[in-house]
Enzyme design. Sequence first.
Site, PDB file in Angstrom:
ATOM      1  NE  ARG A 108     -69.939 -41.844  -2.248  1.00 15.54           N
ATOM      2  CZ  ARG A 108     -70.585 -42.661  -1.423  1.00 15.54           C
ATOM      3  NH1 ARG A 108     -70.119 -42.888  -0.204  1.00 15.54           N
ATOM      4  NH2 ARG A 108     -71.685 -43.255  -1.810  1.00 15.54           N
ATOM      5  CB  ALA A 161     -14.493 -71.794 -15.417  1.00 12.38           C
ATOM      6  NE  ARG A 205     -10.205 -71.323 -18.411  1.00 16.61           N
ATOM      7  CZ  ARG A 205     -10.213 -72.367 -17.634  1.00 16.61           C
ATOM      8  NH1 ARG A 205      -9.095 -73.015 -17.391  1.00 16.61           N
ATOM      9  NH2 ARG A 205     -11.331 -72.798 -17.110  1.00 16.61           N
TER      10      ARG A 205
END
Length: 482
Positions: free
Chosen positions: A25, A434, A451
């Site tokens: 089942r 950054a 940068r």
Amino acid sequence: MKSRQRKSKHEPLACLILAAGKGTRMNSVKNKVLHTLLGVPMAAYAVERARDIGADAIVTVLGHQKDEVADVLQTRFGPGSITVVEQKEQKGTGHAVRLGLKPLARFDGLVVILYGDVPLLRAETLHTLVETASKTGCLAMLTSVVRDPTGYGRVVRDDEGKIREVVEHRDATHAQHRIAEVNAGIYAAPAEFLRKATARISARNAQGEYYLTDIIALAAESIGVASVHVAAEEMSGVNDRAQLVIAEKILCMRIVRRHMSHATFRAPKQVYVEATVTIEPDAEIGRNVVLRGRTHVGAFARIEDGVILTNTQVGKGAHLLPYCVASDAAIGEYAKVGPFAHLRPGTELGPEVHVGNFVETKKTRLGRGSKANHLTYLGDTIVGEKVNVGAGTITCNYNGYEKRQTIIEDGAFIGSDTQLVAPVRVGKRAVVAAGATIVDDVRPGALAISRIPCKQVDGYADRVAQRYPQKTPAKSSTKSSG
Ligand code: UD1
Ligand code: CA
């Protein structure tokens, strides 16, 4: 819980676990008893109960997918911990026990019969059954009074209330169908009795099977029958997927209720907690929290809604905001994590560390008080104490062939949108500006800046506008260009 002692220390104890059935089942390619409840395969519950009562020998009777089931059990409980007997054709519970007794041919003690598909049975109930059998010398059986006894064997008692026999539903008379006391199918009896009794049963009944239940009448005439009451819930077998999840829920509630004696669950019915999880006093657990494996939640920790922890150590007073996912990670005392943080294996956050939203870590250690609060990936990284990792920092730890390490020393400051190309080291108190791409080690205390100079072109907007005299710029672009 796992104490192996029992009252009658000198009486040897063996457990027979019947699990040869297929579990039709379930409609599954996988054997029924390999389906899991709270992460544990169903068959393992029976083995755990056998261990709870201190069984000296555990024999499983397997048929369908015998090798797969045996493998799972041997892996879990250790090689040689379980004796496997094959029942090729399922000719009935009586036949299964007769086969299961074969490796116990010289065993002289009590045999407890369990099933692979009854995971809700409690250790305490089994203890009582064993004690009853051992004190009385009788066959002891678990019985229950149920509202709908359809399908179960009925317990037939005489005028004095003594059990005479068990009659299977399909063989029962109309009068017997009205008996509400049913056989749980779980017994404890002397091995010697079982050997003799199972040799005597036949398959002359409605199902043409060897019924183990025929031994009850034989016991009634010889060693006697004692019964122990069991709650209907505990004896219920799992036959389909609906029953599987209901049983899992019941097991989960038992675990949560235990933890609720000392920790607050804001929504006890809406959490998933596995049995191996430990929780210290005054922890607080929110809604839809999932705690798996060897997860430990320290005292005063707060686990907010939707957090999913696997094998994760949460330190005292740590605060996990909603929807964090952590696996094989350690979170230090009073650390703050999330919402939506992903701590992958090998993450170790020190005390008072902050890891914020959309941060992913893997094989990464952050020292005391360090922060990575926004949109960051740290992989194979060692971060010292009091480091600030800016938004959008990415460790480039993989070159397509191997993983390489990044080290960020104490007090360093990593500016936003930095790429750290591993292997690389940022020295103590160094500052990375950054937008940097760091490919070489940064000296302690230095500023690293990479940068491209930013050029400005005056009057540009007007020049472009002159090229499109008919049009006005879209609203959003006029707004955002500031
Ligand atoms: C059995 C009892 C019934 C009791 C009920 C409780 C018998 C004849 N009847 O019925 O009185 O009320 O349990 O749930 O014992 N198995 C084997 N080999 C076999 C047959 C069964 O290993 O040849 C295993 C199954 O995998 C299963 C367990 O034994 O785990 C029980 O078998 P099942 O056929 O479900 O017995 P019931 O008909 O439910
Ligand atoms: Ca059954």
